[in-house]
Design a protein around this motif. Structure first.
Motif, short mmCIF file in Angstrom:
data_model
loop_
_atom_site.label_atom_id
_atom_site.label_comp_id
_atom_site.label_asym_id
_atom_site.label_seq_id
_atom_site.Cartn_x
_atom_site.Cartn_y
_atom_site.Cartn_z
N GLN A 168 14.26 -0.56 36.61
CA GLN A 168 15.23 -1.48 36.02
C GLN A 168 16.43 -0.70 35.47
OE1 GLN A 168 15.21 -4.55 36.38
NE2 GLN A 168 16.50 -5.44 34.81
N HIS A 169 16.16 0.38 34.76
CA HIS A 169 17.24 1.19 34.19
C HIS A 169 18.11 1.79 35.30
CE1 HIS A 169 19.34 3.70 31.24
NE2 HIS A 169 19.28 4.67 32.16
N LEU A 200 13.94 4.42 26.59
CA LEU A 200 13.03 5.02 27.58
C LEU A 200 12.67 6.46 27.20
CD1 LEU A 200 14.44 3.75 31.00
CD2 LEU A 200 12.56 2.85 29.65
N MET A 249 14.47 -8.16 29.42
CA MET A 249 15.06 -7.26 30.42
C MET A 249 16.25 -7.93 31.09
SD MET A 249 11.99 -5.43 32.52
CE MET A 249 10.41 -5.21 31.75
N SER A 306 19.39 1.62 26.38
CA SER A 306 18.25 1.56 27.29
C SER A 306 17.68 2.97 27.52
CB SER A 306 18.69 0.94 28.62
OG SER A 306 17.72 1.15 29.61
N LEU A 326 10.19 -0.28 34.22
CA LEU A 326 11.19 0.16 33.24
C LEU A 326 12.16 1.18 33.85
CD1 LEU A 326 9.12 0.56 29.92
CD2 LEU A 326 10.60 -1.34 30.59
#
Length: 347
Positions: A148-149, A30, A11, A26, A145
């Motif tokens: 973070q994105h 996802l 990451m 990314s 996730l």
């Protein structure tokens, strides 16, 4: 379908150059990964033992998962920057939709305890306990996730930050801020609070997610303060300080939180990590139908702080251990993996 785990190191390296191309990759990841993880939880929510799946609070959580699954599956293939930005808005909204999952699940468990009555032995509820471990671990991963994105879109990230990850995080600093937060809650509830002494190298840093560490240290310190405060409140003695020691090893960073709050009997230790038990008065009684969305952290929650902290530690390859000396005090050891290349433990 199979879930795909990601490591902290991946990451970090991937997010260190948030180009449009990387954000696109990314988002595509996802778009495929999140529905797989969400579907697994939705199915589990529908097949829980002891008719837990039928409890109103659990049905509510299940509906959130189904709505999110639908939102993700109905989103078209992500081909360009415009799709990617639209997708980012969708997952932002999903993260907000799931904000109150933990208190709502706690309410569901409470509804279950009420219907089972006092005769139930919590050892029998092992299946439910394992389900909650899987469920919350999965939730940590999904939120990490998404978070973070979303954070990689930040045009002016704080220095040394890659999304949620701080590449030069000082565990001492985070421990200090978390313990100040815990201490101010203790002051608010009891009118006084033991001192907190922190030891360790102030210059030492390593890559980690500060929000996760803050949550774990806050929980441990809060428990220690409460134990010491309740032990010494009625005595005219000065309460001994809570000690926090930060040690940096080659593989692990370990944070030890020690108190002299009287300890826990050995028979009580297994209960610390269950979701079905709290020594405190439950702040989440049925009256709070709005699911206690107040942001006031209470000194003693619905007994979830410690088991959830252990999941946060394990999420990036660490662990949490609690050693007690009944009649004296408790030591909590929070191990954090320094290498950052352990995969997410996917339930």
């Amino acid at each position: 379908m199979k879930q795909t785990g990601v490591s902290l190191r991946y990451m970090m390296e991937f997010g260190s150059t948030p180009t449009d191309k990387n954000l696109l990759i990314s988002a595509q990841f996802l778009h495929k990964e999140l529905p797989i993880r969400i579907a697994r939880r939705a199915i589990e929510l529908q097949t829980l033992p002891y008719a837990l799946s039928q409890k109103p609070a659990i049905l509510k959580v299940r509906d959130w998962y189904l709505d999110s699954f639908r939102d993700l599956r109905s989103f078209p293939e992500i081909k360009d920057k415009i799709n990617e930005l639209e997708f980012t808005e969708i997952i932002k909204m999903i993260k907000v939709r799931h904000n109150n999952v933990v208190p709502t699940m706690a309410l569901g468990i409470q509804q279950l305890k009420k219907s089972l009555g006092p005769k139930v032995d919590y050892k029998d509820l092992d299946e439910i306990h394992q389900f909650l471990d899987r469920f919350y671990m999965s939730r940590i991963g999904i939120r990490m996730l998404i978070g973070q994105h979303v954070a990689l879109h930040d045009r002016n990230p704080p220095p040394d930050c890659v999304g949620y990850i701080h590449t030069k995080m000082s565990p001492l600093e985070v421990a200090r801020s978390a313990s100040e937060d815990a201490r101010s809650i203790c002051l608010r509830e009891y009118g006084s609070a033991p001192d907190i002494n922190i030891y360790g190298d102030p210059d030492f840093t390593f890559p980690y997610v500060p929000a996760h560490l803050h949550l774990m240290v806050f929980e441990l310190v809060k428990n220690s303060l409460r134990a010491v405060q309740e032990q010494f409140m009625d005595l005219d003695k000065i309460a001994p300080p809570v000690r926090i020691i930060v040690a940096d090893g080659l593989e692990d960073v370990t944070i030890k939180v020690s108190d002299e709050g009287g300890g826990i009997p050995r028979s009580g230790l297994p209960k610390i990590f269950t979701y079905l038990y709290s020594t405190a008065q439950n702040p989440l009684d049925e009256q709070v139908d709005e699911l206690g969305t107040s942001n006031v952290a209470t000194m003693a929650g619905y007994g979830y702080g410690i088991p959830i902290s252990r999941l946060y530690a394990r999420y990036f390859g660490g662990d949490l251990q609690i050693i007690s000396m009944e009649g004296y005090g408790t030591d909590a050891y929070l191990h954090l993996s320094r290498l950052g290349d352990s995969q997410e433990p996917l339930p």
